[in-house]
Design an enzyme around this catalytic site. Sequence first.
Site, short mmCIF file in Angstrom:
data_model
loop_
_atom_site.label_atom_id
_atom_site.label_comp_id
_atom_site.label_asym_id
_atom_site.label_seq_id
_atom_site.Cartn_x
_atom_site.Cartn_y
_atom_site.Cartn_z
N TYR A 32 0.84 -1.20 0.00
CA TYR A 32 0.00 0.00 0.00
C TYR A 32 0.87 1.25 0.00
CZ TYR A 32 -3.91 -3.14 1.26
OH TYR A 32 -4.84 -4.14 1.30
N LEU A 173 -17.88 -2.41 2.09
CA LEU A 173 -18.91 -1.51 1.53
C LEU A 173 -18.88 -1.57 0.00
CD1 LEU A 173 -18.33 1.49 3.98
CD2 LEU A 173 -20.16 -0.22 4.04
N GLY A 176 -17.46 1.45 -1.39
CA GLY A 176 -18.30 2.64 -1.23
C GLY A 176 -19.66 2.52 -1.92
N1 LIG Z 1 -6.50 -8.23 0.72
C1 LIG Z 1 -6.79 -7.57 -0.38
O1 LIG Z 1 -6.47 -7.99 -1.50
C2 LIG Z 1 -7.54 -6.27 -0.27
C3 LIG Z 1 -8.09 -5.69 -1.42
C4 LIG Z 1 -8.81 -4.49 -1.26
C5 LIG Z 1 -8.96 -3.92 0.00
N2 LIG Z 1 -8.38 -4.51 1.09
C6 LIG Z 1 -8.52 -3.92 2.45
O2 LIG Z 1 -9.87 -3.61 2.71
C7 LIG Z 1 -10.00 -2.24 3.09
C8 LIG Z 1 -11.33 -1.69 2.63
O3 LIG Z 1 -11.62 -1.98 1.30
P1 LIG Z 1 -11.92 -0.88 0.15
O4 LIG Z 1 -11.22 0.39 0.43
O5 LIG Z 1 -11.67 -1.58 -1.13
O6 LIG Z 1 -13.49 -0.65 0.20
P2 LIG Z 1 -14.63 -0.30 1.28
O7 LIG Z 1 -14.10 -0.29 2.66
O8 LIG Z 1 -15.76 -1.20 0.94
O9 LIG Z 1 -15.05 1.19 0.83
C9 LIG Z 1 -14.27 2.32 1.08
C10 LIG Z 1 -15.04 3.55 0.67
O10 LIG Z 1 -16.24 3.67 1.45
C11 LIG Z 1 -16.28 4.95 2.03
N3 LIG Z 1 -16.94 4.85 3.34
C12 LIG Z 1 -16.44 4.28 4.47
N4 LIG Z 1 -17.33 4.37 5.47
C13 LIG Z 1 -18.42 5.00 4.98
C14 LIG Z 1 -19.66 5.41 5.54
N5 LIG Z 1 -19.99 5.15 6.80
N6 LIG Z 1 -20.55 6.05 4.73
C15 LIG Z 1 -20.25 6.31 3.44
N7 LIG Z 1 -19.09 5.96 2.85
C16 LIG Z 1 -18.17 5.31 3.62
C17 LIG Z 1 -14.85 5.44 2.15
O11 LIG Z 1 -14.82 6.86 2.14
P3 LIG Z 1 -13.74 7.77 2.95
O12 LIG Z 1 -12.40 7.10 2.82
O13 LIG Z 1 -13.85 9.06 2.23
O14 LIG Z 1 -14.16 7.88 4.40
C18 LIG Z 1 -14.25 4.83 0.88
O15 LIG Z 1 -14.51 5.63 -0.24
C19 LIG Z 1 -8.78 -1.56 2.49
O16 LIG Z 1 -8.42 -0.40 3.20
C20 LIG Z 1 -7.72 -2.65 2.63
O17 LIG Z 1 -7.18 -2.60 3.93
C21 LIG Z 1 -7.70 -5.68 0.98
#
Ligand SMILES: NC(=O)c1ccc[n+]([C@@H]2O[C@H](COP(=O)([O-])OP(=O)(O)OC[C@H]3O[C@@H](n4cnc5c(N)ncnc54)[C@H](OP(=O)(O)O)[C@@H]3O)[C@@H](O)[C@H]2O)c1
Length: 256
Positions: A32, A173, A176
């Site tokens: 990251y 989420l 998002g």
């Molecule tokens: N192992 C893997 O291969 C892998 C792959 C992808 C992700 N991940 C991990 O999973 C984590 C999360 O996944 P992701 O970033 O893909 O997607 P996610 O958590 O499903 O979505 C993140 C998005 O949702 C928004 N959000 C968060 N809380 C909210 C709320 N209460 N209301 C409205 N919008 C909200 C965030 O906005 P803001 O940031 O503006 O608050 C951001 O734009 C990553 O940080 C990473 O650590 C792992």
Amino acid sequence: MGVEPGKRKEELASIRLGIELGMTLIDTAEMYAGGEAEKIVGEAIGGNRDRIFLVSKVSPGNATRQATIAACERSLRRLKTDRIDLYLLHWRENIPVSETVDGFTALLEATKIRYWGVSNFDLDEMEELSQITGGSAVAANQVMYNLNRRGIEFALLPWCRSRRILTMAYSPLDQGRLARCARLRGLAAAHGATPAQLALAWLLRQNSIVAIPKMSRREHIRANRAAADLSLTADELSHLDLAFSAPTKRIPLEMT
Ligand SMILES: NC(=O)c1ccc[n+]([C@@H]2O[C@H](COP(=O)([O-])OP(=O)(O)OC[C@H]3O[C@@H](n4cnc5c(N)ncnc54)[C@H](OP(=O)(O)O)[C@@H]3O)[C@@H](O)[C@H]2O)c1
């Protein structure tokens, strides 16, 4: 986090607010922002290390025995700590997974990690892992799982659950999308919650599931903490099952 240097102060404050509110599992990875995300996490944690359950990941290109050990040591330096609580193989490429397990085992023995696991492993890969020497010590599989992507419920999730392997739901989420999902709005409003909170509460009601939403805005951090206190009724769960159907057959694991 760590991509835009101008946002560093805000990102540090976000992580610290999450910790203050009790969201003490932090997920990061060596890849990251080219290591910058780990540096921010290390700085944000500061004196709170003992309260934190720290998760990081080795990249598949570093997954040989020796390179896994070296990657972990670099991560420890960036995270400013002496141990990672859960260390995952980010996804699998062509290095035999037995090599990575050997690296993880050496790191466990050296107390540089407390547990190890994998990420983006489908059922056949988990079965193969469980057969190799040391492989049954796998503690977690981090996979994409949310209301829009329920494929793991058919076979992978029950397989992990029956072996007490933790499932970590990434993109809970749906990056998002669920926060903006019209199908969740009515039910969320009736519950006095937001669509994002409903989507997280749906995941968190289940045993052996950890959800790791990414959030940087303060209002999202507070809202997501509150989602852990929501409990959904049987009627609400049935409604969600109708709107976001469970899989009826095995489908390949989805990944970002
Ligand atoms: N192992 C893997 O291969 C892998 C792959 C992808 C992700 N991940 C991990 O999973 C984590 C999360 O996944 P992701 O970033 O893909 O997607 P996610 O958590 O499903 O979505 C993140 C998005 O949702 C928004 N959000 C968060 N809380 C909210 C709320 N209460 N209301 C409205 N919008 C909200 C965030 O906005 P803001 O940031 O503006 O608050 C951001 O734009 C990553 O940080 C990473 O650590 C792992």
